[in-house]
Enzyme design. Sequence first.
Site, PDB file in Angstrom:
ATOM      1  N   ASN A  80       7.037  18.690  -3.331  1.00  0.00           N
ATOM      2  CA  ASN A  80       7.298  17.275  -3.655  1.00  0.00           C
ATOM      3  C   ASN A  80       6.171  16.345  -3.238  1.00  0.00           C
ATOM      4  OD1 ASN A  80      10.036  17.587  -4.723  1.00  0.00           O
ATOM      5  ND2 ASN A  80      10.509  18.246  -2.633  1.00  0.00           N
ATOM      6  N   SER A 105       2.176   7.604   5.383  1.00  0.00           N
ATOM      7  CA  SER A 105       3.152   7.398   6.465  1.00  0.00           C
ATOM      8  C   SER A 105       2.493   7.329   7.832  1.00  0.00           C
ATOM      9  CB  SER A 105       4.149   8.559   6.460  1.00  0.00           C
ATOM     10  OG  SER A 105       4.918   8.572   7.635  1.00  0.00           O
ATOM     11  N   TYR A 142       5.402  17.139   7.468  1.00  0.00           N
ATOM     12  CA  TYR A 142       5.504  15.979   6.566  1.00  0.00           C
ATOM     13  C   TYR A 142       4.234  15.125   6.685  1.00  0.00           C
ATOM     14  CZ  TYR A 142       7.003  11.153   5.482  1.00  0.00           C
ATOM     15  OH  TYR A 142       7.083   9.861   5.031  1.00  0.00           O
ATOM     16  N   LYS A 146       1.177  14.057   4.017  1.00  0.00           N
ATOM     17  CA  LYS A 146       0.673  12.703   3.743  1.00  0.00           C
ATOM     18  C   LYS A 146      -0.848  12.657   3.874  1.00  0.00           C
ATOM     19  CE  LYS A 146       4.472  10.611   2.705  1.00  0.00           C
ATOM     20  NZ  LYS A 146       4.693  10.183   1.319  1.00  0.00           N
TER      21      LYS A 146
HETATM   22  N1  LIG Z   1      11.254   4.358   4.246  1.00  0.00           N
HETATM   23  C1  LIG Z   1      10.295   4.396   5.167  1.00  0.00           C
HETATM   24  O1  LIG Z   1      10.422   3.800   6.275  1.00  0.00           O
HETATM   25  C2  LIG Z   1       9.025   5.158   4.918  1.00  0.00           C
HETATM   26  C3  LIG Z   1       8.756   5.754   3.696  1.00  0.00           C
HETATM   27  N2  LIG Z   1       7.543   6.392   3.487  1.00  0.00           N
HETATM   28  C4  LIG Z   1       7.244   7.022   2.213  1.00  0.00           C
HETATM   29  O2  LIG Z   1       7.604   6.154   1.147  1.00  0.00           O
HETATM   30  C5  LIG Z   1       8.068   6.903   0.038  1.00  0.00           C
HETATM   31  C6  LIG Z   1       9.462   6.417  -0.358  1.00  0.00           C
HETATM   32  O3  LIG Z   1      10.307   6.592   0.742  1.00  0.00           O
HETATM   33  P1  LIG Z   1      11.831   6.111   0.716  1.00  0.00           P
HETATM   34  O4  LIG Z   1      12.025   5.133  -0.376  1.00  0.00           O
HETATM   35  O5  LIG Z   1      12.187   5.747   2.093  1.00  0.00           O
HETATM   36  O6  LIG Z   1      12.540   7.491   0.381  1.00  0.00           O
HETATM   37  P2  LIG Z   1      13.818   7.718  -0.535  1.00  0.00           P
HETATM   38  O7  LIG Z   1      14.259   9.121  -0.300  1.00  0.00           O
HETATM   39  O8  LIG Z   1      14.796   6.605  -0.359  1.00  0.00           O
HETATM   40  O9  LIG Z   1      13.182   7.612  -1.979  1.00  0.00           O
HETATM   41  C7  LIG Z   1      12.349   8.618  -2.510  1.00  0.00           C
HETATM   42  C8  LIG Z   1      12.660   8.714  -3.991  1.00  0.00           C
HETATM   43  O10 LIG Z   1      11.776   9.698  -4.538  1.00  0.00           O
HETATM   44  C9  LIG Z   1      12.526  10.534  -5.400  1.00  0.00           C
HETATM   45  N3  LIG Z   1      11.882  11.839  -5.399  1.00  0.00           N
HETATM   46  C10 LIG Z   1      11.736  12.693  -4.364  1.00  0.00           C
HETATM   47  N4  LIG Z   1      11.085  13.791  -4.758  1.00  0.00           N
HETATM   48  C11 LIG Z   1      10.820  13.632  -6.083  1.00  0.00           C
HETATM   49  C12 LIG Z   1      10.182  14.425  -7.051  1.00  0.00           C
HETATM   50  N5  LIG Z   1       9.699  15.635  -6.753  1.00  0.00           N
HETATM   51  N6  LIG Z   1      10.045  13.932  -8.302  1.00  0.00           N
HETATM   52  C13 LIG Z   1      10.569  12.722  -8.621  1.00  0.00           C
HETATM   53  N7  LIG Z   1      11.196  11.931  -7.758  1.00  0.00           N
HETATM   54  C14 LIG Z   1      11.319  12.371  -6.492  1.00  0.00           C
HETATM   55  C15 LIG Z   1      13.933  10.585  -4.810  1.00  0.00           C
HETATM   56  O11 LIG Z   1      14.894  10.914  -5.801  1.00  0.00           O
HETATM   57  C16 LIG Z   1      14.098   9.175  -4.270  1.00  0.00           C
HETATM   58  O12 LIG Z   1      14.705   8.309  -5.203  1.00  0.00           O
HETATM   59  C17 LIG Z   1       8.065   8.374   0.466  1.00  0.00           C
HETATM   60  O13 LIG Z   1       6.886   8.979  -0.019  1.00  0.00           O
HETATM   61  C18 LIG Z   1       8.038   8.298   1.982  1.00  0.00           C
HETATM   62  O14 LIG Z   1       7.409   9.434   2.541  1.00  0.00           O
HETATM   63  C19 LIG Z   1       6.596   6.459   4.467  1.00  0.00           C
HETATM   64  C20 LIG Z   1       6.828   5.923   5.700  1.00  0.00           C
HETATM   65  C21 LIG Z   1       8.041   5.228   6.026  1.00  0.00           C
HETATM   66  O1  LIG Z   2       7.494   8.355   7.209  1.00  0.00           O
HETATM   67  C1  LIG Z   2       8.579   7.974   7.639  1.00  0.00           C
HETATM   68  O2  LIG Z   2       8.619   7.299   8.817  1.00  0.00           O
HETATM   69  C2  LIG Z   2       9.761   6.540   9.212  1.00  0.00           C
HETATM   70  C3  LIG Z   2       9.658   6.342  10.722  1.00  0.00           C
HETATM   71  O3  LIG Z   2       9.642   7.601  11.333  1.00  0.00           O
HETATM   72  P1  LIG Z   2      10.656   7.956  12.545  1.00  0.00           P
HETATM   73  O4  LIG Z   2      10.358   9.400  12.846  1.00  0.00           O
HETATM   74  O5  LIG Z   2      10.306   7.022  13.665  1.00  0.00           O
HETATM   75  O6  LIG Z   2      12.044   7.717  12.014  1.00  0.00           O
HETATM   76  C4  LIG Z   2      11.039   7.278   8.812  1.00  0.00           C
HETATM   77  O7  LIG Z   2      12.167   6.504   9.162  1.00  0.00           O
HETATM   78  C5  LIG Z   2      10.993   7.535   7.292  1.00  0.00           C
HETATM   79  O8  LIG Z   2      12.160   8.217   6.870  1.00  0.00           O
HETATM   80  C6  LIG Z   2       9.804   8.393   6.975  1.00  0.00           C
HETATM   81  O9  LIG Z   2       9.682   8.535   5.573  1.00  0.00           O
END
Ligand SMILES: NC(=O)C1=CN([C@@H]2O[C@H](COP(=O)(O)OP(=O)(O)OC[C@H]3O[C@@H](n4cnc5c(N)ncnc54)[C@H](O)[C@@H]3O)[C@@H](O)[C@H]2O)C=CC1
Ligand SMILES: O=C1O[C@H](COP(=O)(O)O)[C@@H](O)[C@H](O)[C@H]1O
Length: 242
Positions: A80, A105, A142, A146
């Site tokens: 992914n 991230s 993970y 990234k």
């Molecule tokens: N939410 C946070 O605090 C953080 C998020 N990120 C990064 O931001 C991005 C989005 O994160 P979130 O919105 O929190 O996660 P989330 O899980 O809420 O959203 C990810 C979306 O990507 C889709 N997805 C996953 N694998 C897929 C694939 N192979 N093909 C198509 N769609 C796919 C899922 O269905 C989901 O809707 C991720 O790459 C995550 O690693 C990074 C650091 C912190």
């Molecule tokens: O990359 C991400 O980081 C946030 C913060 O990390 P944490 O280990 O302090 O929770 C995480 O909440 C998020 O799911 C992840 O995608």
Amino acid sequence: MLLTGASGRVGEAILRRLGEKYDWRLLDREPPTGEPDHEYVVADVTDEEAVREAVEGMDAVVHLAGDPRPEAPWDSVLANNIDGTQTVVAAAANAGVEKFVFASSNHAVGAFETDERVPELYRTDDEFRLDGTELPRPSNLYGVGKVAGETLCRYYHDETGMSTVCVRVGNLTEDHPPIDYERGQAMWLSYRDCAHLFERCLEADYEYEIVYGISDNDRKYYSIERAREVLGYDPQDNSVEY
Ligand SMILES: NC(=O)C1=CN([C@@H]2O[C@H](COP(=O)(O)OP(=O)(O)OC[C@H]3O[C@@H](n4cnc5c(N)ncnc54)[C@H](O)[C@@H]3O)[C@@H](O)[C@H]2O)C=CC1
Ligand SMILES: O=C1O[C@H](COP(=O)(O)O)[C@@H](O)[C@H](O)[C@H]1O
């Protein structure tokens, strides 16, 4: 604009404030929950043909899709996050997309949080800062994924000149910072600042950048100076106010 991973939390933060501003094409492997406000492609980012079609005619790509779990197992990271990112960034570069924004991230550099540095690192009076020029130091597989994504972005930028920015997102939560979690408070990114930061990534001029995606928290160990300088990022929120 193509937004991958559009149905997730970061996608929600972006679309809530920027949904009207741009002509979006959304992509996610999950179907929409209701009637989508924008064109919506149900596809996996490892599906080369679907991704090639999805990037066609796009000025910019915001690539969020991937497994967001810090504890994600290697097979998921590989498929992914690494293969998926390679598929999307290669398709974007080959299609002549002008700007590519990659959701990296904090876990790309999480191992800087050594036993000697924490928990002081998470507090206001600690002066240690990461600014994006340091070498990667992932805290889990993970995070390794990234770093691979950031390197793929670097490669395709150098190959084709596509403007590329990697946003090392902190901890996005809605309405208020994480409670009883110092690390999360130090790297809090509010929904409002998240949307603004990604908007700046779509509007500013740059070559290849790595920036930190956090609000203007008093307690922070990530510098947001580069994001301010290059992107014009001007965050409004601060976890100390909660
Ligand atoms: N939410 C946070 O605090 C953080 C998020 N990120 C990064 O931001 C991005 C989005 O994160 P979130 O919105 O929190 O996660 P989330 O899980 O809420 O959203 C990810 C979306 O990507 C889709 N997805 C996953 N694998 C897929 C694939 N192979 N093909 C198509 N769609 C796919 C899922 O269905 C989901 O809707 C991720 O790459 C995550 O690693 C990074 C650091 C912190
Ligand atoms: O990359 C991400 O980081 C946030 C913060 O990390 P944490 O280990 O302090 O929770 C995480 O909440 C998020 O799911 C992840 O995608």
